[in-house]
Design a protein around this motif. Sequence first.
Motif, short mmCIF file in Angstrom:
data_model
loop_
_atom_site.label_atom_id
_atom_site.label_comp_id
_atom_site.label_asym_id
_atom_site.label_seq_id
_atom_site.Cartn_x
_atom_site.Cartn_y
_atom_site.Cartn_z
N TYR A 127 2.06 -1.73 -6.10
CA TYR A 127 1.57 -0.79 -5.09
C TYR A 127 0.17 -0.28 -5.44
O TYR A 127 -0.14 -0.04 -6.62
N GLY A 185 7.54 4.00 -6.64
CA GLY A 185 6.20 4.32 -6.18
C GLY A 185 5.13 3.41 -6.71
O GLY A 185 3.99 3.46 -6.25
N LYS A 186 5.46 2.56 -7.70
CA LYS A 186 4.43 1.74 -8.35
C LYS A 186 4.67 0.24 -8.22
O LYS A 186 3.75 -0.51 -7.93
N ALA A 188 -3.13 5.73 6.49
CA ALA A 188 -2.66 5.55 5.11
C ALA A 188 -3.67 4.82 4.23
O ALA A 188 -3.57 4.86 3.01
N ASP A 189 -4.63 4.12 4.84
CA ASP A 189 -5.68 3.46 4.07
C ASP A 189 -6.97 3.48 4.89
O ASP A 189 -6.98 3.88 6.05
N ARG A 248 -3.99 10.13 4.41
CA ARG A 248 -2.80 10.76 3.85
C ARG A 248 -1.88 9.69 3.24
O ARG A 248 -2.00 8.51 3.55
N ASP A 249 -0.95 10.17 2.42
CA ASP A 249 0.06 9.29 1.87
C ASP A 249 0.94 8.75 2.98
O ASP A 249 1.31 9.49 3.91
N LYS A 277 -3.08 2.40 -4.02
CA LYS A 277 -3.49 3.52 -3.15
C LYS A 277 -4.70 3.16 -2.31
O LYS A 277 -4.97 3.76 -1.27
N ASP A 278 -5.43 2.15 -2.75
CA ASP A 278 -6.69 1.79 -2.10
C ASP A 278 -6.72 0.30 -1.85
O ASP A 278 -6.37 -0.50 -2.72
N SER A 295 0.83 -1.20 0.00
CA SER A 295 0.00 0.00 0.00
C SER A 295 0.86 1.25 0.00
O SER A 295 1.99 1.25 0.48
N GLY A 296 0.31 2.31 -0.56
CA GLY A 296 1.00 3.59 -0.56
C GLY A 296 1.97 3.71 -1.71
O GLY A 296 1.61 3.56 -2.88
N SER A 297 3.24 3.96 -1.37
CA SER A 297 4.26 4.11 -2.39
C SER A 297 5.63 3.94 -1.75
O SER A 297 5.73 3.71 -0.54
#
Length: 612
Positions: A265, A233-234, A453-454, A480-481, A267-268, A59-61
């Motif tokens: 990775y 980041g990905k 973060a999630d 937030r990130d 974001k959700d 999760s995140g980056s």
Amino acid sequence: MRGWLLSMVMLCAACFGGPAWAVHGMGMGYEPKYGPDFKHWDYVNPDAPKGGSLTLSASGSFDKLNPFILKGRPPAGMGYSANGFVFAEYSLLFDSLMTHSEDEPFSNYGLLAEDAELAPDRLSVTFRLNPKARFSDGTPVLAKDVKYSFDTLMSKRASPTFRSYWADIKEAVVVGERVIRFDFKRKNSELHMIIGQLPVISPNWGKGKPFDEVVSEPPIASGPYVIDKVDFGKSISYKRRPDYWAVDLPERKGMFNFGEVSYTYFKDRLGEEESLKTGALDALEEGSISAWVRRYRGKRFDSGEIIKDEISHRRATGMQGIVLNLRQARFQDVRVREALALSFDFDWLNQHIFYGRRARTQSYFQNNDDLMAQPQVSADEQALIDRLKNKERYLAQVKGPLPRPAATGDTAEGLRKNLVQAQALLRESGWTYRDGALRDKDGQAFVMDIDIADRASEPVLSAWSRNLAKLGITLQVRLRDATLIKKKQDDFDFDLAINILGGSSSPGNELYDDLGSASAAEKGSQNLSGISDPVIDEIIELIVNAPDRKSLATATQLLDRYVLHQHYVIPMYYGKQYFIAHKGHLRRPEQALPQRMLAGSWLLTMWWAAPN
């Protein structure tokens, strides 16, 4: 993870005039389970086939490939982070001097170090390196590389976690090409164990750049994998080394079986779940019980293409809780801290959110029965109290029975009773309800922020927020990130944070970083609360220098009792099992996983069973 006793059974070579290198393993106050001739851990399949790929999620980056520096966030798979490191078992890249088994409280066995010798005066430990050990660039792992690794991680260019953890180590001394000695500043019961966790890195990594400027260069290390592809980041993928030097060591048999391990990775969290269901991910460990029960369904689950695995455990879970930043004046009053804890209704959450599958955290050493504070003070514990230099402060702070997290029985009356008690404590500490909010003497409203973060924590925090609102307190939850959250916590720029402390079956030097006064002002430390208390410092010394397991357990119970009375953390809960969904072609050993196996470590023993 900590320890102190070298198994005397394994010193027999020295007894017969041979070198004192016969110590292949160290146990924390006990004889190690695995003898000198062991073939593999009991919980692995030594014949597991090698190959195939494993695609996981994160999760995140991430924005760096150096997990040992403070700035930035490393990718999954590294096994280390700047805010506290885990062991080489969980790192795809970095091998350490020694490694530990999963089915003992804390035993070390040789990895990069073939054997070890603790000096008779206990003021140094010497390791002899395995001549087969090689970095990923083909160069041998030598004593000078171990010294370089230690000196680098202890420098101010690395995370402060290492300086705190190994603070009692004076220096690393190269004795021979493959012999390294660590000298201690003083006797410390576990130093010879925890220095075995030193990850060894090549001086060629970064080609001479200052270590904190080595950010995007792939590490040169001695572990089973190397980085194959990176999209910052990905995603990141690791490729298994065909020349991995330790492939035939008993400590590595049946482990690290996949030819490639990749992390994508998201974001959700919902994106991770959907990717599993569509086949883009091979496995996913789920932390949300409601998601596990309600959303892990469909044709692929019914057909067996995706398997839902629930693995029970009794691992040391420590104190998972909501940390209060004591650097803020409002949280320095223990009555305020206790009032906030009274408003957290675990019983309602367990019934309505967790389907009865969570248990309440009641100790900083949860699931370690011999380390957790007991309702009654034992004779041994009382003897320690009587010896404390800060005895008067201890007695002033510890009054009444052992605090237990407030229960409600999932009833409105139970919650109301707790909120009435909380309201009284807040009033005593100078907070009054007026003009629609709880306010201090200057009229400032009681408003708290917490970053996540999630969205997995949202249902829990929303329920707590409703209860706080009844007291006139506003809780603002911000998504937030993860990198930004880490930066804010490193700088102590936060109100509340969800954190885990004390989750070791053998506590020791890590307590300096978790709870010690010296770490309270050290940016990037694990002491997020900012705890600074001479009583805690004194008890930590008793734990670190305990001569045996019984003494350590007594001192740990004393520490647990004291910190529980301070209400530094709002205790949350812990899981009694792991929830893992994985594709049907993945296999794990038939024998039960060790009860103490950490979350995520299940993947280390799995393998690809389908044809390549």
